[in-house]
Structure formats: structure tokens, C-alpha cells
Write a protein that holds these residues in place. Structure first.
Motif, PDB file in Angstrom:
ATOM      1  N   ALA A  43      16.048   1.691   9.966  1.00 45.10           N
ATOM      2  CA  ALA A  43      15.298   2.125  11.143  1.00 45.10           C
ATOM      3  C   ALA A  43      13.902   2.625  10.755  1.00 45.10           C
ATOM      4  N   GLY A  44      12.940   2.317  11.600  1.00 43.10           N
ATOM      5  CA  GLY A  44      11.586   2.824  11.412  1.00 43.10           C
ATOM      6  C   GLY A  44      10.714   2.009  10.491  1.00 43.10           C
ATOM      7  N   ILE A  45      11.231   0.900   9.976  1.00 47.60           N
ATOM      8  CA  ILE A  45      10.461   0.055   9.068  1.00 47.60           C
ATOM      9  C   ILE A  45      10.066  -1.215   9.808  1.00 47.60           C
ATOM     10  N   ASP A  46       8.791  -1.546   9.748  1.00 48.99           N
ATOM     11  CA  ASP A  46       8.278  -2.699  10.482  1.00 48.99           C
ATOM     12  C   ASP A  46       7.285  -3.450   9.600  1.00 48.99           C
ATOM     13  N   SER A  47       7.633  -4.681   9.232  1.00 53.35           N
ATOM     14  CA  SER A  47       6.761  -5.477   8.358  1.00 53.35           C
ATOM     15  C   SER A  47       5.394  -5.706   8.976  1.00 53.35           C
ATOM     16  N   GLU A  48       5.360  -5.937  10.274  1.00 56.63           N
ATOM     17  CA  GLU A  48       4.081  -6.200  10.935  1.00 56.63           C
ATOM     18  C   GLU A  48       3.184  -4.971  10.889  1.00 56.63           C
ATOM     19  N   VAL A  49       3.763  -3.798  11.055  1.00 56.95           N
ATOM     20  CA  VAL A  49       2.987  -2.557  10.986  1.00 56.95           C
ATOM     21  C   VAL A  49       2.400  -2.376   9.598  1.00 56.95           C
ATOM     22  N   VAL A  50       3.197  -2.643   8.583  1.00 58.58           N
ATOM     23  CA  VAL A  50       2.717  -2.503   7.204  1.00 58.58           C
ATOM     24  C   VAL A  50       1.587  -3.481   6.933  1.00 58.58           C
ATOM     25  N   ARG A  51       1.754  -4.723   7.339  1.00 59.04           N
ATOM     26  CA  ARG A  51       0.702  -5.721   7.097  1.00 59.04           C
ATOM     27  C   ARG A  51      -0.565  -5.399   7.879  1.00 59.04           C
ATOM     28  N   ALA A  52      -0.412  -4.777   9.039  1.00 58.91           N
ATOM     29  CA  ALA A  52      -1.582  -4.470   9.864  1.00 58.91           C
ATOM     30  C   ALA A  52      -2.393  -3.309   9.312  1.00 58.91           C
ATOM     31  N   GLY A  53      -1.801  -2.483   8.459  1.00 59.86           N
ATOM     32  CA  GLY A  53      -2.537  -1.352   7.909  1.00 59.86           C
ATOM     33  C   GLY A  53      -1.706  -0.575   6.918  1.00 59.86           C
ATOM     34  N   ALA A  54      -1.610  -1.079   5.697  1.00 63.33           N
ATOM     35  CA  ALA A  54      -0.715  -0.475   4.700  1.00 63.33           C
ATOM     36  C   ALA A  54      -1.118   0.953   4.343  1.00 63.33           C
ATOM     37  N   LEU A  55      -2.407   1.263   4.345  1.00 58.25           N
ATOM     38  CA  LEU A  55      -2.828   2.620   4.014  1.00 58.25           C
ATOM     39  C   LEU A  55      -2.385   3.622   5.061  1.00 58.25           C
ATOM     40  N   ALA A  56      -2.143   3.144   6.283  1.00 56.74           N
ATOM     41  CA  ALA A  56      -1.656   4.015   7.346  1.00 56.74           C
ATOM     42  C   ALA A  56      -0.140   4.011   7.430  1.00 56.74           C
ATOM     43  N   ALA A  57       0.523   3.227   6.593  1.00 54.81           N
ATOM     44  CA  ALA A  57       1.985   3.118   6.628  1.00 54.81           C
ATOM     45  C   ALA A  57       2.574   3.338   5.245  1.00 54.81           C
ATOM     46  N   LEU A  58       1.970   4.234   4.466  1.00 56.32           N
ATOM     47  CA  LEU A  58       2.409   4.439   3.089  1.00 56.32           C
ATOM     48  C   LEU A  58       3.836   4.958   3.003  1.00 56.32           C
ATOM     49  N   ASP A  59       4.305   5.674   4.036  1.00 53.43           N
ATOM     50  CA  ASP A  59       5.663   6.189   3.995  1.00 53.43           C
ATOM     51  C   ASP A  59       6.705   5.076   4.061  1.00 53.43           C
ATOM     52  N   GLN A  60       6.274   3.853   4.395  1.00 48.67           N
ATOM     53  CA  GLN A  60       7.192   2.730   4.447  1.00 48.67           C
ATOM     54  C   GLN A  60       7.222   1.936   3.138  1.00 48.67           C
ATOM     55  N   LEU A  61       6.478   2.391   2.146  1.00 49.06           N
ATOM     56  CA  LEU A  61       6.349   1.645   0.893  1.00 49.06           C
ATOM     57  C   LEU A  61       7.047   2.360  -0.261  1.00 49.06           C
ATOM     58  N   PRO A  62       7.818   1.646  -1.077  1.00 52.41           N
ATOM     59  CA  PRO A  62       8.369   2.239  -2.310  1.00 52.41           C
ATOM     60  C   PRO A  62       7.234   2.617  -3.262  1.00 52.41           C
ATOM     61  N   GLY A  63       7.580   3.395  -4.290  1.00 48.98           N
ATOM     62  CA  GLY A  63       6.557   3.930  -5.178  1.00 48.98           C
ATOM     63  C   GLY A  63       5.660   2.905  -5.816  1.00 48.98           C
TER      64      GLY A  63
END
Length: 338
Positions: free
Chosen positions: A116-136
Motif C-alpha cells: 500500500a502507498g507505493i505508486d510507480s507512476e508517482v515515483v517516475r513523475a518525481g523521485a526526489l519528492a517520493a524518496l520514502d518509496q525508494l530503498p536505500g
């Protein structure tokens, strides 16, 4: 229930690799004895396959049963994956509701519930604004890196620390200073090239570790270029072997020599012509790097304001989808360098 002796496969683009993908692979690896992860790519993909495979290998470095493969998609990605594996998998794993070609890679298909709460499109649209969705490892590749350089006694460490505080992020202290302070008789110590290799390696290691927790940007107090300059000053000549530790940065901040000189506890700081030489060398390095840079002058608050404006301008260039450009490959940081 899948058999521990069975072989599984999970295939996709993983562009970029995020916590949803990590959850899928983590669940899948617990259901089979061996798991192949196929990173399928096209020649014109923005994210290189080496980046994507590196992120996954980093996340599962402690799990040798997870093997990661880069696979050119070709005309038939499913056929390409099976040809690359060389053996038919027993089970294919996908996210819930996935009805694409990867669901038919094996006779048995297991769906893993989505995180829940993970969205590939959101990450691709702005990874710097979605850092909490990225592994280390992915996060460390995406965050931008700012290097603070300056001659001795120019407030470099103060700027790095205060800027990190202002940006609610992490900073990396100068490891060479810590190394020097531990020497038993630093004023008589005979420096050699291996000393500077240790310092460069550990400085980079500290930076890579910090980047895994950074908020959009990591601030670095000194880099391997500065270490090579100190080699020249302490040992008497330039050491080409230190070039292996040089890195590129997204922004350089140069602390000017308009501050009064003060000796520190090491007793080794340079003043006068040497201080001016260091200042000129750092300016030339920043100009030749091709990266943006800013000179910090005046009192501390003025320097901090200039630094903040320079960082904001740099981050503006990486807003939105541009955050997934000019990425660094993940570096292994599980074992400290010595």
C-alpha cells in the motif's frame, strides 16, 4: 504453497526499483529455493540496466538465492527472459492484478499483494519528492550531492553543517580531520600515499552511507580532490592513484578566504601563500568540473543564504521526471573501509 526446492522468476522493468518491487521480491524469495529477477530493458530506456540491476542486487546482497539478470526485451520479452535463464522456472511471481506477459513465464503463477502507498507512476513523475518509496540503494542514486570545498580556516565545516540543518538533511564531515586527530604525534608524522588512500576511501564510504538517508540532497564537507591536494602539500607531489576516488558532484560550494585565519587543534593548517594557492586550486577545479558552483563570501548568515539559493537552483533542475537523470550506480556500503 510453493516448494522450497522450486525455482521462481520475477520479471519487469523496475524503472526505478522501489519498495513495492522490493516487497514483491522479498515475498517471492521466501517461497522458492532460488529466484531469478529479470530486468527487461529497451535500448532507449532512460534508466540504464546496470543501474536497475545494481539497485536490486544491493537490496538483496545478503540473499544469494536471488539472482538478477539484465535482459534486452527484443520482439518477445517473455522469450528473451526464458532464453536468458536457460532453464524453465517452476513459478512466476507478479504483483496482484498483473495480466501482462510476465504472468505466463511459468505454468504456475503466484500473485503477491501490492504494498500500500507505493505508486510507480508517482515515483517516475518525481523521485526526489517520493524518496520514502525508494530503498536505500535507489535513494542514494537519486539524491543530489553538494560538495563544500575551501582552503583551511574558511568556515567550510560550519557551512556544511548549517546548510544540512537548514535543509533538514544529512552532511558528511571531513574524515581526513578525524584521521589526523587520531595520530599519536601528528606534528612529526611522516605522511605516505596509503594514508591518503585510506582517507579517500573512507570519505567516499561515509558519503554513500549518508546518501541512503538524505532528504533530497547530501552535503559533503571535502572530497577526494581535496584529499589529493593535501597529498601534494604533505608528501610533496601529486599521486595519480588517488584519481580513482574522484567523484562528480551536482553543485560545488567554495568558501572564500575572506575570513581571518585560525589554527586548529591539529596544528597543521596552512596560511599565507599556501592558503591562497588552495583557494585558487579549488576554484579552478570547480570551473573545470562543468558542474554549477557558487563562491561563499561574507559573514556566516550571508554564506548560508548564498548556499541555500545555489542548492535551490540546482534542485530546480532536477524537479519532476528530471530527478531520474544523471544517476549514480549504488555503491556497496555494508562493510566500512579501512
Amino acid at each position: 504453497m510453493a516448494s522450497p526446492e522450486s525455482r521462481g522468476v520475477a520479471a519487469g522493468r523496475f524503472a526505478p526499483f522501489h519498495r513495492g518491487h522490493q516487497h514483491l521480491i522479498e515475498r517471492a524469495r521466501g517461497l522458492v529455493g532460488a529466484l531469478d529477477v529479470a530486468v527487461v530493458h529497451e535500448p532507449d530506456d532512460v534508466l540504464a540496466p546496470e543501474l536497475r540491476t545494481g539497485w536490486i542486487r544491493d537490496a538483496f546482497a545478503e540473499h544469494p538465492q536471488v539472482q538478477v539478470h539484465a535482459v534486452p526485451a527484443g520482439d518477445d520479452p517473455a522469450a528473451a527472459v526464458l532464453a536468458r535463464l536457460g532453464v524453465a522456472p517452476d513459478i512466476c511471481f507478479t504483483g496482484a492484478g498483473h495480466d501482462g506477459w510476465s504472468a505466463a513465464l511459468a505454468e504456475r503463477h503466484v500473485e503477491i499483494e501490492r504494498l500500500a502507498g507505493i505508486d510507480s507512476e508517482v515515483v517516475r513523475a518525481g523521485a526526489l519528492a517520493a524518496l520514502d518509496q525508494l530503498p536505500g540503494g535507489t535513494r542514494a542514486s537519486v539524491v543530489r550531492r553538494v560538495c563544500v570545498l575551501g582552503a583551511e580556516s574558511t568556515g567550510k565545516t560550519t557551512v556544511a553543517r548549517d546548510l544540512a540543518d537548514a535543509l533538514a538533511t544529512v552532511w558528511v564531515p571531513e574524515y581526513g580531520r578525524d584521521y589526523t586527530e587520531t595520530l599519536p604525534d601528528r606534528l612529526r608524522y611522516v605522511w605516505t600515499t596509503p594514508d591518503f588512500e585510506i582517507i579517500s576511501k573512507r570519505q567516499n564510504w561515509n558519503e554513500d552511507r549518508a546518501a541512503r538517508y538524505a532528504n533530497r540532497v547530501v552535503i559533503v564537507d571535502t572530497d577526494a580532490f581535496a584529499t589529493s591536494l593535501f597529498h601534494e602539500l604533505y608528501v610533496g607531489y601529486r599521486a595519480p592513484e588517488l584519481d580513482a576516488y574522484l567523484r562528480r558532484y551536482d553543485l560545488y560550494l567554495l568558501t572564500s578566504i575572506d575570513t581571518p585565519f585560525q589554527m586548529d587543534v591539529t596544528g597543521l593548517r596552512y596560511d599565507g601563500d599556501t592558503r591562497a594557492y588552495m583557494d585558487a586550486t579549488y576554484h579552478r577545479h570547480a570551473e573545470e568540473s562543468g558542474a554549477p558552483w557558487a563562491a561563499l563570501q561574507g559573514p556566516p548568515q550571508e554564506r548560508l543564504r548564498t548556499a541555500g539559493e545555489a542548492v535551490a537552483a540546482m534542485l530546480g533542475r532536477y524537479a519532476g521526471p528530471a530527478a531520474l537523470t544523471d544517476l549514480r550506480a549504488p555503491a556497496p556500503v555494508r562493510v566500512a573501509a579501512r
